[in-house]
Design an enzyme around this catalytic site. Structure first.
Site, short mmCIF file in Angstrom:
data_model
loop_
_atom_site.label_atom_id
_atom_site.label_comp_id
_atom_site.label_asym_id
_atom_site.label_seq_id
_atom_site.Cartn_x
_atom_site.Cartn_y
_atom_site.Cartn_z
N THR A 46 0.83 -1.21 0.00
CA THR A 46 0.00 0.00 0.00
C THR A 46 0.86 1.25 0.00
O THR A 46 0.59 2.21 -0.73
CB THR A 46 -0.89 0.01 1.26
OG1 THR A 46 -1.61 -1.21 1.33
CG2 THR A 46 -1.86 1.17 1.21
N THR A 47 1.92 1.25 0.82
CA THR A 47 2.79 2.41 0.94
C THR A 47 3.51 2.69 -0.37
O THR A 47 3.91 3.83 -0.64
CB THR A 47 3.80 2.18 2.07
OG1 THR A 47 3.09 1.81 3.26
CG2 THR A 47 4.61 3.43 2.36
N TYR A 109 -12.82 -5.00 -1.99
CA TYR A 109 -14.07 -4.64 -2.65
C TYR A 109 -15.01 -5.83 -2.84
O TYR A 109 -16.20 -5.74 -2.57
CB TYR A 109 -13.82 -3.96 -4.01
CG TYR A 109 -15.10 -3.37 -4.59
CD1 TYR A 109 -15.58 -2.16 -4.10
CD2 TYR A 109 -15.83 -4.03 -5.57
CE1 TYR A 109 -16.77 -1.63 -4.60
CE2 TYR A 109 -17.01 -3.50 -6.06
CZ TYR A 109 -17.48 -2.30 -5.57
OH TYR A 109 -18.65 -1.78 -6.05
N LYS A 162 0.70 -10.46 8.31
CA LYS A 162 0.87 -9.05 8.65
C LYS A 162 -0.46 -8.60 9.21
O LYS A 162 -1.45 -8.49 8.48
CB LYS A 162 1.25 -8.23 7.41
CG LYS A 162 1.38 -6.72 7.69
CD LYS A 162 1.66 -5.93 6.43
CE LYS A 162 1.68 -4.44 6.72
NZ LYS A 162 1.88 -3.62 5.49
N ILE A 211 6.04 -4.54 10.08
CA ILE A 211 6.24 -4.01 8.73
C ILE A 211 5.85 -2.54 8.82
O ILE A 211 4.68 -2.21 8.96
CB ILE A 211 5.43 -4.78 7.68
CG1 ILE A 211 5.92 -6.23 7.61
CG2 ILE A 211 5.55 -4.11 6.31
CD1 ILE A 211 5.19 -7.10 6.63
#
Length: 300
Positions: A46-47, A109, A162, A211
């Site tokens: 995501t980052t 989603y 995670k 993380i």
């Protein structure tokens, strides 16, 4: 592979002012991370703004990461998708390019049911690369409940999770009901925090590390935090945790990775702008972020 423990950086993807990926800047960021003692890197999460990258950019970034690291630390590549077929393709690509593990996020989603989720991770593990499950309901709309994760953890090739559910009670259940029993069976199952603010609380329950987003800015500090709690020095870990906490809060004042890319750029490291649909940091948020960095001694 060896059990994942310690501090891992969820890497940003640096970009030029016109929005092109800065591959040499990415290489420089990786060298910075390794020089600061980080235990591993996690590109294409995501980052790293992966939803806005095309497949050619992704493949080049993986290649740069593998080539730059040269086996010095594990490279865990984000390979998630809300389509199982594409996830398998991305996971096979990570394996082919030499990644040490794949991080597969819960499909977003679609809101898959339990049967679909189990089969999704079963398909990921069937590629033959170690797979880290990524549970983050705030992004995906679907939390992996502990009984289902326990079932998923029994799939050969699933090496851990995670945990970014934000629920410390759930994290404790995962350790008690999955990680500890797997260890008793002679099989490692790591539990890594996906939230910088919860790295220490999770470690106190028996977690294996973090993380980290803020490690893009302060990798040595995050490494010191992880080293302290993994060695049982919780007094030292608390000191580092409270020192970092105001910056952690500022780094998430707006949607990740908007603030952290700004912070990295203020350090003089490659970062650049975020890609749409993410936008610029507001003036108020920028001021709060800068104050947190000044207070931490990162800026004057």
């Amino acid at each position: 592979m060896t059990k994942l423990r310690g501090a891992f950086t969820a890497l940003i993807t640096p970009m030029g002012e016109s929005g092109e990926v800065d591959y040499e800047g990415f290489r420089r960021l990786i060298e910075f991370q390794i020089s600061e003692g980080i235990d591993g890197i996690v590109p294409l999460g995501t980052t790293g703004e992966t939803p806005t990258l095309d497949e050619d950019e992704e493949e080049k970034l993986i290649g740069v990461a593998i080539e730059t690291v040269k086996g010095r630390v594990p490279v865990i590549v984000g390979t998630g998708s809300n389509d199982t077929k594409h996830m398998v393709m991305y996971t096979e690509r990570a394996k082919r390019l030499g990644a040490d593990a794949a991080m597969v996020v819960t499909p977003y989603y679609n809101k898959p049911n339990d049967d679909g989720l189990f089969r999704h991770f079963e398909a990921a593990a069937a590629t033959g690369i170690p797979v880290l499950v990524y549970n983050i309901a705030s992004r995906t709309g679907r939390n992996i409940q502990t009984p289902l994760l326990e079932k998923i953890s029994r799939i050969p090739g699933i090496i851990g999770v995670k945990e970014a559910s934000g629920d410390i009670g759930q994290m404790g259940d995962v350790i008690r009901e999955i990680a500890i029993p797997r260890t008793a069976e002679g099989r490692d199952f790591c539990v890594l925090s996906g939230d910088d603010a919860l790295a220490l609380p999770l470690a106190a329950l028996g977690g294996d590390g973090v993380i980290s987003v803020i490690a893009n800015v302060v990798p040595a500090k995050v490494k010191a935090l992880a080293s302290a709690f993994l060695s049982g020095d919780f007094a030292g870990a608390r000191q580092i945790h409270f020192e970092l906490l105001p910056f952690v809060k500022a780094a998430f004042i707006e949607t990740n990775p908007i603030p952290v890319k700004q912070a990295v750029s203020w350090l003089g490291l490659p970062a650049g702008p975020v890609r749409l649909p993410l936008g610029k940091l507001s003036a108020a948020s920028e001021a709060a972020l800068k104050k947190a960095m000044v207070d931490l001694g990162l800026l004057t």
